[in-house]
Design an enzyme around this catalytic site. Structure first.
Site, PDB file in Angstrom:
ATOM      1  N   GLU A 182      32.670  35.307  49.165  1.00 13.10           N
ATOM      2  CA  GLU A 182      33.313  34.827  47.933  1.00 13.10           C
ATOM      3  C   GLU A 182      34.056  33.505  48.145  1.00 13.10           C
ATOM      4  OE1 GLU A 182      34.965  37.971  45.510  1.00 13.10           O
ATOM      5  OE2 GLU A 182      36.673  36.697  45.049  1.00 13.10           O
ATOM      6  N   ASP A 183      34.678  33.339  49.273  1.00 10.80           N
ATOM      7  CA  ASP A 183      35.598  32.200  49.454  1.00 10.80           C
ATOM      8  C   ASP A 183      35.196  31.187  50.515  1.00 10.80           C
ATOM      9  OD1 ASP A 183      37.265  33.141  47.465  1.00 10.80           O
ATOM     10  OD2 ASP A 183      38.502  34.315  48.823  1.00 10.80           O
TER      11      ASP A 183
END
Ligand code: ZN
Length: 182
Positions: free
Chosen positions: A66-67
């Site tokens: 996600e990051d």
């Protein structure tokens, strides 16, 4: 050879530290991002007594796709398909608008695998603790209060997963900032 025990956890820690190396948290101290996955692992192991290496590694890797630029394929090649699947279960689809991503978390929480639900519980516990103790400085009271309620909505979908973690979540939620605070 696929690593399945302690070595898996150590390898996941090194991988996550490398992937998050340029990221900082939004708290006042701008603490290193890796403190967050490590905090999840502490909650799961030291506070809830969970010893499953797959869950520990999942906690360490939960924000990598996600990051960071990590791909699901990369996770599978290094850690196996089970861990890839676990991480993807707790990964938001970043192509969706923020409000829809938050709605999807509520919709998906109940149907997630047990490992993913444990990681999700630890993530929300840590996020609420951080929000109570060291909130992002740009967040006003209303936004922080809304975050607590959204987290409770997500966790409400997976009650019955782990009594200790759910009690820890309730303790963290009890520190929701009051309307007359600030
Ligand atoms: Zn997280």
């Amino acid at each position: 050879m696929e690593r399945i025990g302690f070595e898996l956890v150590v390898d996941a820690l090194g991988f996550a530290a490398l992937k998050h190396r340029d990221q900082r948290r939004k708290d006042r101290e701008a603490s290193p991002y890796i403190n967050h996955p490590i905090a999840l692992m502490r909650v799961l192991s030291l506070e809830a007594g969970i010893v499953d290496p797959l869950v520990m590694a999942g906690a360490l890797l939960h924000d990598t796709v996600e990051d960071t630029e990590t791909t699901p394929e990369e996770l599978e090649a290094r850690f196996g398909s089970e861990l890839r699947a676990l991480v993807m279960e707790v990964t938001d689809d970043r192509s969706l608008p923020k409000a829809e991503r938050k709605r999807q978390q509520v919709l998906r929480a109940g149907g997630a695998s047990e490992g993913a639900r444990l990681v999700k519980l630890a993530d929300k516990i840590c996020n609420l603790r951080d929000m109570a103790e060291s909130p992002p400085h740009s967040w006003d009271l209303e936004r922080r209060r809304a975050y607590f309620d959204w987290a409770a909505e997500v966790i409400g979908q997976l009650r019955g997963t782990h009594a200790v973690l759910e009690a820890l979540f309730d303790q963290a939620y009890a520190r929701k900032p009051r309307e007359d605070q600030d």
